[in-house]
Design a protein around this motif. Structure first.
Motif, PDB file in Angstrom:
ATOM      1  N   HIS A  40      36.119 -24.229  -0.986  1.00  0.00           N
ATOM      2  CA  HIS A  40      34.706 -24.441  -1.319  1.00  0.00           C
ATOM      3  C   HIS A  40      34.349 -25.929  -1.228  1.00  0.00           C
ATOM      4  N   GLN A  41      35.196 -26.778  -1.803  1.00  0.00           N
ATOM      5  CA  GLN A  41      34.945 -28.221  -1.759  1.00  0.00           C
ATOM      6  C   GLN A  41      34.971 -28.749  -0.330  1.00  0.00           C
ATOM      7  N   LEU A  42      35.917 -28.269   0.464  1.00  0.00           N
ATOM      8  CA  LEU A  42      36.013 -28.706   1.856  1.00  0.00           C
ATOM      9  C   LEU A  42      34.793 -28.294   2.650  1.00  0.00           C
ATOM     10  N   LEU A  43      34.347 -27.059   2.474  1.00  0.00           N
ATOM     11  CA  LEU A  43      33.153 -26.599   3.185  1.00  0.00           C
ATOM     12  C   LEU A  43      31.924 -27.375   2.745  1.00  0.00           C
ATOM     13  N   ARG A  44      31.810 -27.636   1.461  1.00  0.00           N
ATOM     14  CA  ARG A  44      30.679 -28.411   0.952  1.00  0.00           C
ATOM     15  C   ARG A  44      30.709 -29.834   1.531  1.00  0.00           C
ATOM     16  N   TRP A  45      31.884 -30.400   1.629  1.00  0.00           N
ATOM     17  CA  TRP A  45      32.031 -31.748   2.186  1.00  0.00           C
ATOM     18  C   TRP A  45      31.661 -31.770   3.675  1.00  0.00           C
ATOM     19  N   LEU A  46      32.033 -30.719   4.397  1.00  0.00           N
ATOM     20  CA  LEU A  46      31.736 -30.659   5.837  1.00  0.00           C
ATOM     21  C   LEU A  46      30.249 -30.481   6.109  1.00  0.00           C
ATOM     22  N   TRP A  47      29.538 -29.791   5.238  1.00  0.00           N
ATOM     23  CA  TRP A  47      28.122 -29.509   5.467  1.00  0.00           C
ATOM     24  C   TRP A  47      27.176 -30.493   4.784  1.00  0.00           C
TER      25      TRP A  47
END
Length: 99
Positions: free
Chosen positions: A91-98
């Motif tokens: 979740h954190q990685l996806l949030r960081w990517l977007w």
């Protein structure tokens, strides 16, 4: 004999063990360490016995002989994915990517 077991454990999966047990042993009371060690030793015996008995069943032994290497890879990938998901890392990685 104990030294051999320690050396093999550190050589094969030492980083995992150090990463898990150092934080654990530094946060528990000294009086709890013997209970942790006894529980760990008991569970090693239980899981070894269970694994040995399962692996000696002809059907299980056949599957492990043929597919054991591939099953190990799948289990490790699924376990790693579950840990990443459960801890919110994905979740954190996806949030960081977007963002």
């Amino acid at each position: 004999m104990i030294a051999s077991v320690v050396l093999i454990t550190v050589a094969t999966c030492g980083a995992d063990n150090i990463g898990i047990y150092v934080p654990l042993f530094t946060t528990v009371a000294t009086s709890q360490i013997p209970l942790i060690l006894i529980t760990f030793a008991g569970m090693v015996v239980v899981f070894w016995e269970l694994g040995f008995r399962l692996a000696t069943l002809p059907v299980i032994a056949g599957v492990l002989e043929k597919w054991g290497r591939h099953l190990t890879v799948v289990v490790y990938i699924l376990l790693g994915g579950y840990i990443l998901w459960d801890n919110g890392t994905i979740h954190q990685l996806l949030r960081w990517l977007w963002t």
